[in-house]
Design a protein around this motif. Structure first.
Motif, PDB file in Angstrom:
ATOM      1  N   THR A   5      52.457  27.607  35.802  1.00  0.00           N
ATOM      2  CA  THR A   5      52.334  26.225  35.368  1.00  0.00           C
ATOM      3  C   THR A   5      51.535  26.129  34.078  1.00  0.00           C
ATOM      4  O   THR A   5      50.819  27.059  33.684  1.00  0.00           O
ATOM      5  CB  THR A   5      51.686  25.356  36.470  1.00  0.00           C
ATOM      6  N   VAL A  12      48.311  21.362  37.332  1.00  0.00           N
ATOM      7  CA  VAL A  12      47.858  22.577  38.014  1.00  0.00           C
ATOM      8  C   VAL A  12      47.601  22.338  39.496  1.00  0.00           C
ATOM      9  O   VAL A  12      47.962  23.163  40.344  1.00  0.00           O
ATOM     10  CB  VAL A  12      46.594  23.140  37.326  1.00  0.00           C
ATOM     11  N   ALA A  16      48.633  24.635  42.729  1.00  0.00           N
ATOM     12  CA  ALA A  16      47.617  25.267  43.568  1.00  0.00           C
ATOM     13  C   ALA A  16      47.857  24.944  45.035  1.00  0.00           C
ATOM     14  O   ALA A  16      47.728  25.808  45.913  1.00  0.00           O
ATOM     15  CB  ALA A  16      46.223  24.812  43.138  1.00  0.00           C
ATOM     16  N   VAL A  33      48.032  30.199  35.582  1.00  0.00           N
ATOM     17  CA  VAL A  33      47.508  28.885  35.225  1.00  0.00           C
ATOM     18  C   VAL A  33      46.904  28.893  33.827  1.00  0.00           C
ATOM     19  O   VAL A  33      46.476  29.930  33.329  1.00  0.00           O
ATOM     20  CB  VAL A  33      46.425  28.420  36.221  1.00  0.00           C
ATOM     21  N   SER A  37      41.412  24.060  33.482  1.00  0.00           N
ATOM     22  CA  SER A  37      42.164  22.869  33.894  1.00  0.00           C
ATOM     23  C   SER A  37      41.316  21.917  34.736  1.00  0.00           C
ATOM     24  O   SER A  37      41.632  20.736  34.847  1.00  0.00           O
ATOM     25  CB  SER A  37      43.399  23.271  34.701  1.00  0.00           C
ATOM     26  N   LEU A  41      40.807  26.385  42.338  1.00  0.00           N
ATOM     27  CA  LEU A  41      41.689  27.528  42.562  1.00  0.00           C
ATOM     28  C   LEU A  41      41.109  28.487  43.604  1.00  0.00           C
ATOM     29  O   LEU A  41      41.562  29.631  43.715  1.00  0.00           O
ATOM     30  CB  LEU A  41      41.931  28.267  41.244  1.00  0.00           C
ATOM     31  N   ALA A  46      44.929  33.914  41.412  1.00  0.00           N
ATOM     32  CA  ALA A  46      45.272  33.202  40.176  1.00  0.00           C
ATOM     33  C   ALA A  46      44.998  34.078  38.960  1.00  0.00           C
ATOM     34  O   ALA A  46      44.005  34.821  38.925  1.00  0.00           O
ATOM     35  CB  ALA A  46      44.486  31.905  40.068  1.00  0.00           C
TER      36      ALA A  46
END
Length: 395
Positions: A5, A12, A16, A33, A37, A41, A46
């Motif tokens: 994304t 985001v 998630a 990601v 952002s 997370l 990630a």
């Protein structure tokens, strides 16, 4: 399963939530990601896609500032972003790639790996329909010409032709000029906010919003103390910048005071800036606040009309005052008004205390509809629906 994304927090957080849901169903999931952002997370495998969209927002909304930012910042950042997405896909070797439209290189690398790819439209702006025009292109319903407006959206990738060509060179084998179409398209949008057009293909799914069911707490005692102190309005413009953020903040705070309300002001990327003169006991200022725990306790929300915020406010069951800045935000502002969840949107350049006073005076007339809609949105199971679709593609 690889999820990719790009964008701001609103782009985001749904990914998630999908990553956590897929992992809970026993899938091996990695999420690519953008940096910084603001999304939670935790508990997710990630990886960074080496782009920070907050630094790419032009300071001001003039055509000149946008053109300068595109040449000096956006092009180099997109080149790095698209290439990183390819590298992460080749490293992880997934059996399925799920991607945001900004990740233009995702279909190319999926084809190179011989795996299906699934497009996620946060806004209904890629799959064409006669029901309404592409949200970022036209505010007027053009009837039989509505489909034509999607051509402009789908050709936006041509702006980054060179950057996409650079990403192609990383593929293990030459790719076809045109990637295969998505095996499915998912729109994490509530059917309470948008009716599914009848002319969408069967592979296009309006799933309901994606949200972690347990993402409703916060650990800020100062914020909790403020919330417990009495009625308040939420005000926040997310990733928006430009115009007069101080003037907006002052208008909102002073209008709230006329109805005896306090304000939780989320300054975000710069859409609001509360001056020292207005940082008083009736105003709580933060860069961002958790929507899940704050909005259900607010009297109403004043926001920019981003898709994520529109859904969060609808889920909370409170009225909205939408102040759209750009892109799809006028579309969502009009949807809110049409559905009886708030007054007509106030364009950002026309936001004044007088207009806010008039909008706030009508909040109670929208409250019952907002509460009913909130209950329906909360009953949706968008993540479960989406997992079933994804699993059907990899069995």
């Amino acid at each position: 399963m690889l999820l990719l994304t790009g964008g701001s927090r609103g782009d985001v957080e749904p990914f998630a939530a999908l990553a956590r849901a897929a992992a809970a169903h026993g899938h091996s999931v990695r999420l690519g990601v953008p940096d910084n952002s603001g999304a939670d997370l935790s508990g997710i495998d990630a990886v960074s896609l080496r782009i920070d969209f907050a630094t790419l927002a032009p300071q001001g909304l003039s055509a000149l500032s946008a053109a300068r930012a595109f040449t000096e910042s956006i092009r180099p950042a997109m080149k790095r972003f698209l290439a990183t997405a390819v590298r992460e896909a080749l490293t992880f070797a997934p059996d399925l790639i799920v991607y945001h439209p900004k990740v233009l290189s995702a279909p190319l690398v999926a084809d190179a790996l011989g795996v299906p790819h699934v497009l996620v439209e946060m806004v209904p702006s890629v799959t064409s329909t006669r029901a309404f025009p592409a949200p970022a292109i036209s505010r007027a319903n053009l009837g039989p010409l509505n489909r034509a407006t999607y051509t402009a959206v789908n050709s936006a990738g041509a702006l980054f032709r060179r950057e996409l060509a650079a990403a192609r060179t990383l593929l293990p084998r030459p790719s076809t000029p045109t990637p295969t179409p998505p095996s499915a398209t998912l729109l994490p949008i509530s059917p309470q906010l948008l009716r599914r057009p009848k002319d969408w293909p069967a592979t296009v799914h309006l799933t309901g919003a994606w949200r972690d069911e347990d993402s409703h707490g916060h650990d800020d005692p100062a914020l909790e103390s403020f919330i417990a102190g009495g009625p308040f309005l939420y005000a926040g413009f997310g990733s928006m910048v430009g115009g007069d953020p101080v003037g907006r903040a002052v208008a909102i705070i002073e209008s709230a005071r006329t109805i005896g309300c306090r304000v939780v002001a989320a300054e975000g990327w710069g859409g609001l800036r509360v001056p020292g003169s207005h940082r008083t006991d009736d105003v709580f200022v933060a860069q961002t606040v958790p929507h899940g725990s704050v909005l259900p306790r607010a009297t109403a929300a004043i926001h920019h009309g981003g898709a994520g915020t529109v859904h969060a406010v609808a889920r909370a069951g409170i009225p909205s005052i939408v102040v759209p800045f750009l892109a799809d935000q006028p579309f969502w502002g009009q949807r809110v008004h049409t559905l009886g969840l708030g007054p007509a949107p106030i364009p950002r350049k026309k936001l004044t205390k007088t207009r806010l006073d008039a909008a706030l005076a009508r909040m109670d007339s929208f409250r019952e509809r907002a509460e009913r809609t909130g209950a329906l949105v909360r009953s949706e199971r968008g993540l479960e629906y989406s997992i079933r679709v994804l699993e059907s593609l990899v069995r």
